[in-house]
Design an enzyme around this catalytic site. Structure first.
Site, PDB file in Angstrom:
ATOM      1  N   GLU B 182     -27.283  24.846 -78.306  1.00 58.75           N
ATOM      2  CA  GLU B 182     -27.718  23.600 -79.224  1.00 58.75           C
ATOM      3  C   GLU B 182     -29.074  23.950 -79.549  1.00 58.75           C
ATOM      4  OE1 GLU B 182     -25.800  23.065 -76.253  1.00 58.75           O
ATOM      5  OE2 GLU B 182     -24.028  22.000 -77.259  1.00 58.75           O
ATOM      6  N   HIS B 251     -21.666  11.545 -71.018  1.00 55.00           N
ATOM      7  CA  HIS B 251     -21.048  11.666 -72.323  1.00 55.00           C
ATOM      8  C   HIS B 251     -21.130  10.094 -73.302  1.00 55.00           C
ATOM      9  CE1 HIS B 251     -19.910  15.736 -71.082  1.00 55.00           C
ATOM     10  NE2 HIS B 251     -19.130  15.941 -72.359  1.00 55.00           N
TER      11      HIS B 251
HETATM   12  C1  LIG Z   1     -24.373  21.193 -74.026  1.00 56.31           C
HETATM   13  C2  LIG Z   1     -22.947  20.892 -74.427  1.00 56.31           C
HETATM   14  N1  LIG Z   1     -22.351  21.053 -75.479  1.00 56.31           N
HETATM   15  C3  LIG Z   1     -20.965  20.911 -75.892  1.00 56.31           C
HETATM   16  C4  LIG Z   1     -20.265  20.449 -75.042  1.00 56.31           C
HETATM   17  C5  LIG Z   1     -18.998  20.199 -75.157  1.00 56.31           C
HETATM   18  N2  LIG Z   1     -18.022  21.140 -74.617  1.00 56.31           N
HETATM   19  C6  LIG Z   1     -17.469  20.957 -73.607  1.00 56.31           C
HETATM   20  S1  LIG Z   1     -16.549  22.060 -72.533  1.00 56.31           S
HETATM   21  C7  LIG Z   1     -16.992  23.158 -73.857  1.00 56.31           C
HETATM   22  C8  LIG Z   1     -16.403  24.600 -73.897  1.00 56.31           C
HETATM   23  C9  LIG Z   1     -17.212  25.220 -72.727  1.00 56.31           C
HETATM   24  O1  LIG Z   1     -16.678  26.510 -72.598  1.00 56.31           O
HETATM   25  P1  LIG Z   1     -16.800  27.535 -71.225  1.00 56.31           P
HETATM   26  O2  LIG Z   1     -18.017  27.514 -70.966  1.00 56.31           O
HETATM   27  O3  LIG Z   1     -16.011  28.668 -71.701  1.00 56.31           O
HETATM   28  O4  LIG Z   1     -15.917  26.701 -70.136  1.00 56.31           O
HETATM   29  P2  LIG Z   1     -14.332  26.405 -69.872  1.00 56.31           P
HETATM   30  O5  LIG Z   1     -14.144  25.088 -70.678  1.00 56.31           O
HETATM   31  O6  LIG Z   1     -13.537  27.723 -70.550  1.00 56.31           O
HETATM   32  O7  LIG Z   1     -14.023  26.458 -68.705  1.00 56.31           O
HETATM   33  C10 LIG Z   1     -17.934  22.385 -74.972  1.00 56.31           C
HETATM   34  C11 LIG Z   1     -18.184  23.230 -76.285  1.00 56.31           C
HETATM   35  C12 LIG Z   1     -20.812  20.144 -73.631  1.00 56.31           C
HETATM   36  N3  LIG Z   1     -20.283  19.355 -72.746  1.00 56.31           N
HETATM   37  N4  LIG Z   1     -22.190  20.340 -73.485  1.00 56.31           N
END
Ligand SMILES: Cc1ncc(C[n+]2csc(CCOP(=O)(O)OP(=O)(O)O)c2C)c(N)n1
Ligand SMILES: [Mg+2]
Lengths: 335, 449
Positions: B182, B251
């Site tokens: 972000e 959130h």
């Molecule tokens: C700073 C932030 N940006 C966006 C999100 C929304 N979000 C939650 S999980 C996620 C994907 C994360 O993927 P990864 O790090 O690969 O972990 P996984 O879910 O595959 O375990 C996103 C975009 C968030 N929680 N925090």
């Protein structure tokens, strides 16, 4: 100390074959996580769990293998896909499930939910909802270990998506600069929500992400609990010897959607089925148990029953434990 | 042992769905993980996986059935016997089932039209989600320098489906999926605005913009001033703000007061679809950085919107959505729906409330509020945000400064409680403002019990 060629896909030193007890323990732990998550998915479907609920199904070998490498006093921290980590840390399934349903018997007394759970007793430091935020925190736990002069190590887990957050690299730099005892475990399940690693990362070999900080990194088959165990032992020893941080990139896969509300249109059913049928970590351990005559079909059936009973009890508790007292709204805001 | 397979809830806000397709038939043996059905919700089509093992003995709901309620039985499974867990000794008695709070079913009363709308303006009813999408699409067609960037805005069609279809129409040059980074893409957007483009930066939710708040405030908000007027920053930062449903403390935050405190930013937080559309178009055309606060719970609500694609709503103007003589109730975003419900209840008790939807939080249209208070002599301000240093506190202060002598009672506030958002269903309900609290606050400023 490794400097120039710090990243590798080469196999790390492997330990002798696992004993019957060790393998049986791995199998049991993985199966517990799998059955727990299936039940959580079911309770979500019934409206008993709300909000976001990120299941760990498919990735079980990572936490179970890594947990076997640490001991009393070592810490664990991760993001919101955290149920497996908590069970591996030895937290009570009933307390975890009751947190998922938001009841007073939950680890955070119902106030945290699926993404925000902690256990001081088990050295589990959460449970964090903001992608990447746990990485400096884990680095700070390692800093505290060094400061206190103990030989404890912090396992800091994050996803392939989180690996693109700036604070990860700020952490890497400090960790290597000050030689902090932190194992960065990247759970590369190949997707961050609907975005594949290829679509989000200029360098897709995430274990190389520490190379400009001189942090060694290794790619590990995260679907093989023994490979994870071997890598974990190596990495934890590395940290305990004061050599600084180390990165383990676990190649793994999540079978379910990102959260319960993900239609998962970004990958094919075949892709999921292929992993599930050919690389399932639990099937793999099961086969090893049978091949080595460490278990029989009968004994495995018994075990499955036993685990289902634990999970059913957790689900029961999670539904019968009362909601938190309304006065809880106003507690724990500041000391 | 036979068990019922129930219609699952597939998202935090789902109440019913369409059983689009069966992948099994009576007599099939299924095991955990098998896809048994496809279900459509307003947001997506999702596959349903079996949890238990056994043989499907009967399908109870036909393929294609719409409006199947969550938890309604959809099939019967003849299970392999499994041991039943016992309730632990001393376990407390069965508690009432905690259900995810239902999104409030608000039937919007007829809202008076914008005074500035011509009487022959053609209207159509669309959801807030569609209004936001139309605003972006129309502005992107109009101005080739406008582009959309954010997490999952393209191929995934938006985490909340606001950008659905935009990638198809405008292509990957103008609808850009980012990594989860972000601070990086917010700053990149500011630089692109310096470079002559008009970025729309979507935050999946405003909670994640905290990663980027330095770029928003220090880089976007202050450059015009620091450059002596040479260099502005025409950019829109947008996404859902406030509490969704049961997503917990990290959130569920309302950022209205945070950004409204910053000189150099404009901040809007509409409730109605027409305002969402008109204000988003105005924001995209505005030469300044605009913080655009949406609300996930309102995305699916439908309201009348002018069909005219040149219709915009001016930033910085509140709107009187209902006239009344006894008390002024001021709000913005999701709580506008609540003050409308409260006004209906109060009307039955003989209290005529004048309702003001702020729509913009900076500049704040205090003139409209003060004018109303001079007429009604009483004011209640409702918002979902925290009470300390909130928008409600600011309005109360302005009214005290500008209309003290007109007040017959101290201003009253109804806000989110001064706590991080709890996860538990009962506590979350207590943490959020309610219609009842608004009604009670109005009665207290009217000295009625
Ligand atoms: C700073 C932030 N940006 C966006 C999100 C929304 N979000 C939650 S999980 C996620 C994907 C994360 O993927 P990864 O790090 O690969 O972990 P996984 O879910 O595959 O375990 C996103 C975009 C968030 N929680 N925090
Ligand atoms: Mg991932």
């Amino acid at each position: 100390m490794a400097k120039a060629d710090v990243t590798s896909r080469a196999a790390l030193p492997t330990k002798p074959k696992p004993s019957k007890d060790e393998l049986a323990h791995f199998y049991r732990e993985m199966l517990l996580i799998r059955r727990f998550e299936e039940k959580a998915g079911q309770l979500y479907g019934m409206g008993l769990i709300g909000g976001f609920c990120h299941l760990y199904i498919g990735q079980e070998a990572v936490v179970v293998g890594m947990q076997s490498a640490i001991g009393e006093g070592d810490q664990v921290i991760t993001a919101y896909r955290d149920h497996g980590h908590m069970l591996a840390c030895g937290m009570d399934p009933a307390g975890v499930m009751a947190e998922l349903t938001g009841r007073s018997g939950g680890y955070s007394r119902g106030k945290g939910g699926s993404m925000h759970m902690f256990s001081r007793e088990k050295n589990f430091f959460g449970g964090h909802g903001i992608v990447g935020a746990q990485v400096p925190l884990g680095t700070g736990l390692a800093f505290a270990n060094q400061y206190k002069g103990n030989d404890r190590v912090c396992l800091t887990y994050f996803g392939d998506g989180a690996a693109n957050q700036g604070q990860v690299y700020e952490s890497f730099n400090m960790a290597e600069l000050w030689k902090l005892p932190v194992v960065y475990v990247i759970e590369n399940n190949q997707y961050a929500m609907g975005t594949s690693v290829q679509r989000a990362s200029a360098e897709t070999q995430l274990h190389k992400r520490g190379s400009s900080f001189n942090i060694p990194g290794h790619e590990i088959d995260g679907m093989d609990v023994l490979a994870v165990r071997d890598a974990g032992d190596f990495a934890v020893k590395w940290c305990r010897e004061g050599k600084g941080p180390i990165i383990l990139e676990m190649k793994t896969y999540r079978y379910r959607g990102h959260s319960m509300s993900d239609p998962a249109k970004y990958r094919t059913r075949e892709e999921v089925d292929q992993v599930r049928e050919k690389h399932d970590p639990i099937d793999h351990a099961c086969q090893l148990l049978l091949d080595n005559k460490f278990a029989t079909e009968e004994s495995l059936k018994e075990l499955d029953k036993e685990i289902r009973a634990i999970v059913n009890h957790a689900a029961e508790f999670a539904q019968t434990s009362p909601e938190p007292n309304p006065s809880e709204l106003w507690t724990d805001i500041v000391h | 042992m036979s068990t019922e397979i129930l219609m699952p809830a597939l998202s935090p806000t789902m109440e019913e769905g369409k059983l689009a397709k069966w992948h099994v038939k009576a007599g099939d043996r299924i095991s955990s993980g098998d896809v048994i059905a496809e279900i459509e919700t307003d947001k997506a089509t999702m596959e349903v996986e079996a949890v238990d093992e056994g043989v499907v003995s009967q399908l109870l709901v036909a393929e294609g059935t719409e409006g199947v309620k969550v938890n309604a039985p959809i099939a019967i499974l003849q299970g392999d016997d499994e041991p039943q867990a016992k309730v632990p000794n001393g376990a407390p008695p069965l508690a009432p089932q905690a259900q995810a709070p239902k999104p409030q079913a608000i039937k919007p009363p007829v809202v008076p039209r914008e005074p500035e709308l011509a009487p022959d303006t053609q209207m159509h009813a669309i959801t807030v989600r569609e209004a936001l999408r139309e605003a972006m699409a129309e502005e992107m067609r109009r101005d080739p320098t406008v582009f959309l960037m954010g997490e999952e805005v393209g191929q995934y069609q938006g985490a909340y489906k606001i950008s659905q279809g935009l990638l198809d129409e405008f292509g990957p040059k103008r609808v850009i999926d980012t990594p989860i980074t972000e601070q990086g893409f917010a700053g990149l957007g500011v630089g692109a605005a310096f470079g002559g483009l008009r970025p729309i930066i979507e935050f999946m939710t405003w909670n994640f913009a905290m990663q980027a708040i330095d770029q928003i405030i220090n880089s976007a908000g202050k450059t015009l001033y620091m450059s002596g007027g040479q260099m502005g920053c025409p950019i829109v930062f947008r996404g859902p703000n406030g509490a969704a449903s049961r997503v917990g403390a990290q959130h569920s935050q309302s950022y209205g007061a945070w950004y409204a405190a910053v000189p150099g930013l404009k901040v809007v937080a509409p409730y109605f679809a027409a305002d969402a559309k008109g204000l988003l178009k105005a924001a995209i055309r505005d030469p300044n950085p605009v913080i655009f606060l949406e609300n996930e719970m309102c995305y699916g609500r439908s309201f009348d919107v002018p069909k005219d694609i040149d219709h915009t709503v001016p930033i910085g103007k509140a709107r009187v959505i209902r006239e009344g003589s006894d008390v002024t109730i001021v709000s913005y975003s999701i709580t506008v729906g609540m003050i409308m419900q409260a006004a209906d209840i109060l009307a039955k008790e003989g209290i005529a409330a004048e309702l003001i939807d702020l729509r913009s939080l900076r500049p704040l249209d205090t003139q409209t509020v003060v004018k109303s208070v001079k007429k009604t002599n009483r004011i209640v301000i409702a918002e979902e945000g925290w009470p300390v240093c909130g928008i409600a506190s600011e309005i109360a202060t302005q009214v005290i400064e500008q209309a003290f002598d007109y007040l017959d009672a101290p201003p009253a506030r109804v806000t989110g409680k001064d706590v991080p958002m709890p996860y538990a269903a009962n506590l979350e309900k207590l943490a959020l403002p309610t219609v009842d609290e608004i009604v009670a606050a109005v009665k207290s400023v009217c000295y009625r019990s």
